[in-house]
Every structure is written in structure tokens, then in C-alpha cells.
Design a protein around this motif. Structure first.
Motif, PDB file in Angstrom:
ATOM      1  N   LYS A  93       0.828  -1.199   0.000  1.00 19.58           N
ATOM      2  CA  LYS A  93       0.000   0.000   0.000  1.00 19.58           C
ATOM      3  C   LYS A  93       0.871   1.261   0.000  1.00 19.58           C
ATOM      4  O   LYS A  93       0.603   2.197  -0.747  1.00 19.58           O
ATOM      5  N   ASP A  94       1.921   1.280   0.805  1.00 20.28           N
ATOM      6  CA  ASP A  94       2.777   2.463   0.897  1.00 20.28           C
ATOM      7  C   ASP A  94       3.481   2.771  -0.422  1.00 20.28           C
ATOM      8  O   ASP A  94       3.590   3.933  -0.827  1.00 20.28           O
ATOM      9  N   ILE A  95       3.961   1.722  -1.096  1.00 21.61           N
ATOM     10  CA  ILE A  95       4.635   1.933  -2.385  1.00 21.61           C
ATOM     11  C   ILE A  95       3.636   2.428  -3.424  1.00 21.61           C
ATOM     12  O   ILE A  95       3.914   3.361  -4.181  1.00 21.61           O
ATOM     13  N   PHE A  96       2.438   1.826  -3.446  1.00 24.31           N
ATOM     14  CA  PHE A  96       1.429   2.272  -4.403  1.00 24.31           C
ATOM     15  C   PHE A  96       1.066   3.732  -4.161  1.00 24.31           C
ATOM     16  O   PHE A  96       0.986   4.528  -5.097  1.00 24.31           O
ATOM     17  N   ILE A  97       0.861   4.106  -2.893  1.00 24.88           N
ATOM     18  CA  ILE A  97       0.524   5.494  -2.574  1.00 24.88           C
ATOM     19  C   ILE A  97       1.658   6.428  -3.001  1.00 24.88           C
ATOM     20  O   ILE A  97       1.419   7.530  -3.485  1.00 24.88           O
ATOM     21  N   GLY A  98       2.901   5.978  -2.881  1.00 24.70           N
ATOM     22  CA  GLY A  98       4.027   6.772  -3.366  1.00 24.70           C
ATOM     23  C   GLY A  98       3.929   7.023  -4.860  1.00 24.70           C
ATOM     24  O   GLY A  98       4.140   8.151  -5.328  1.00 24.70           O
ATOM     25  N   TYR A 156      -0.103  -2.560 -10.737  1.00 27.85           N
ATOM     26  CA  TYR A 156      -1.229  -1.681 -10.426  1.00 27.85           C
ATOM     27  C   TYR A 156      -2.546  -2.459 -10.475  1.00 27.85           C
ATOM     28  O   TYR A 156      -3.386  -2.315  -9.599  1.00 27.85           O
ATOM     29  N   LEU A 157      -2.708  -3.255 -11.508  1.00 27.27           N
ATOM     30  CA  LEU A 157      -3.958  -4.006 -11.654  1.00 27.27           C
ATOM     31  C   LEU A 157      -4.107  -5.069 -10.565  1.00 27.27           C
ATOM     32  O   LEU A 157      -5.202  -5.297 -10.057  1.00 27.27           O
ATOM     33  N   ALA A 158      -3.010  -5.696 -10.176  1.00 26.02           N
ATOM     34  CA  ALA A 158      -3.051  -6.667  -9.077  1.00 26.02           C
ATOM     35  C   ALA A 158      -3.396  -5.962  -7.762  1.00 26.02           C
ATOM     36  O   ALA A 158      -4.178  -6.480  -6.956  1.00 26.02           O
ATOM     37  N   PHE A 159      -2.837  -4.777  -7.562  1.00 26.57           N
ATOM     38  CA  PHE A 159      -3.147  -3.990  -6.365  1.00 26.57           C
ATOM     39  C   PHE A 159      -4.631  -3.642  -6.352  1.00 26.57           C
ATOM     40  O   PHE A 159      -5.297  -3.757  -5.316  1.00 26.57           O
ATOM     41  N   ALA A 160      -5.163  -3.212  -7.493  1.00 32.90           N
ATOM     42  CA  ALA A 160      -6.579  -2.853  -7.593  1.00 32.90           C
ATOM     43  C   ALA A 160      -7.459  -4.059  -7.277  1.00 32.90           C
ATOM     44  O   ALA A 160      -8.442  -3.947  -6.543  1.00 32.90           O
ATOM     45  N   GLU A 161      -7.098  -5.209  -7.808  1.00 29.56           N
ATOM     46  CA  GLU A 161      -7.881  -6.421  -7.557  1.00 29.56           C
ATOM     47  C   GLU A 161      -7.836  -6.806  -6.080  1.00 29.56           C
ATOM     48  O   GLU A 161      -8.862  -7.123  -5.480  1.00 29.56           O
ATOM     49  N   LYS A 212      -8.234   7.877   1.479  1.00 25.18           N
ATOM     50  CA  LYS A 212      -8.167   7.434   2.883  1.00 25.18           C
ATOM     51  C   LYS A 212      -6.870   6.687   3.182  1.00 25.18           C
ATOM     52  O   LYS A 212      -6.451   6.624   4.329  1.00 25.18           O
ATOM     53  N   MET A 213      -6.230   6.129   2.168  1.00 31.24           N
ATOM     54  CA  MET A 213      -4.954   5.438   2.354  1.00 31.24           C
ATOM     55  C   MET A 213      -3.798   6.418   2.561  1.00 31.24           C
ATOM     56  O   MET A 213      -2.758   6.050   3.085  1.00 31.24           O
TER      57      MET A 213
END
Length: 134
Positions: free
Chosen positions: A5-10, A47-52, A83-84
Motif C-alpha cells: 500500500k505504501d509503495i502504491f501510494i508513493g 497496479y492491476l493486481a493492487f486494484a484487484e 483514505k490510504m
């Protein structure tokens, strides 16, 4: 490997939110659209795996000026992503703070009033001015 989550938010914070206000000839009021364009680069499958994994709705890929983006416009998804993000990061980023305020105006349906639309225009201008300074 799935992104944390932290890397994606970055990655999300390194891209930019967008606000479009368009006047359509068949409706009396302008349409306010808010979305995020996330550059894909070589991370599309992550990204798509994170979304899923997080039950998020990332819309189809679009290409602008030879750069491929994932367009995130689903209101529920945008609220989950916001919210993340830790509140201190939102407060520190003038553009993101203005985007969040616009999201709240839309959520409350105040964008349908003249005052709400004017406030959105002021916030959007603030977002664009900040983007030019960077």
C-alpha cells in the motif's frame, strides 16, 4: 509480487489529480469530473493486481502524448485511495488538498449550486497554479 500500500501510494502521489469542468450544450449546468491519471510505465500488472487485491475500480488505459495511463475516476475508488494517504501528506500538498476539497463538494452535491461550482473553479485554479510552479 503485489505492491504494498505504501509503495502504491508513493506512485499515486508522484502523479497528479485532475478536475475538468465542461459545459455541454444539452444541459443547463456544467459537468464536473474528477479523476487521477497514473502513468503506467512498466508497472501495469502491479497496479492491476493492487486494484484487484483492494477491490478498486481502475478504468481502462488511455494514451496521451505517447504516455500510457490508468485512469481512476470511480468515486468510491478515489475515496478509498484518499483514505490510504496519511492526512499530513494531504495537508502538505496544496494540489492534493484542493482535490480532496473538490471531492467533498461533489460528494455533498454542492457542485450543483452556483456557489459550489464557483468554489470548485477557485480550487481548480489553485491546483493548476501549484502545478505550474513545480
Amino acid at each position: 509480487m503485489i505492491l504494498s500500500k505504501d509503495i502504491f501510494i508513493g506512485f499515486l502521489l508522484s502523479s497528479k489529480p485532475h478536475i475538468n469542468i465542461t459545459k455541454r450544450h444539452h444541459t443547463p449546468k456544467p459537468t464536473v469530473e474528477h479523476f487521477w491519471l497514473l502513468p503506467v510505465k512498466s508497472r501495469e500488472e502491479f497496479y492491476l493486481a493492487f486494484a484487484e487485491e483492494h477491490c478498486l475500480n481502475f478504468q481502462s488505459n488511455i494514451t496521451l502524448t505517447k504516455t500510457k495511463y490508468i485512469r481512476i475516476a470511480d468515486r468510491t475508488t478515489l475515496h478509498i485511495l484518499i483514505k490510504m494517504i496519511p492526512p499530513y501528506l494531504i495537508e502538505a500538498d496544496q494540489r492534493l488538498d484542493a482535490f480532496c476539497k473538490i471531492m467533498e463538494i461533489i460528494r455533498m452535491k454542492n457542485h450543483l449550486t452556483q456557489d459550489g461550482l464557483q468554489e470548485i473553479k477557485l480550487l481548480r485554479d489553485k491546483m493548476m497554479k501549484k502545478g505550474e510552479e513545480e
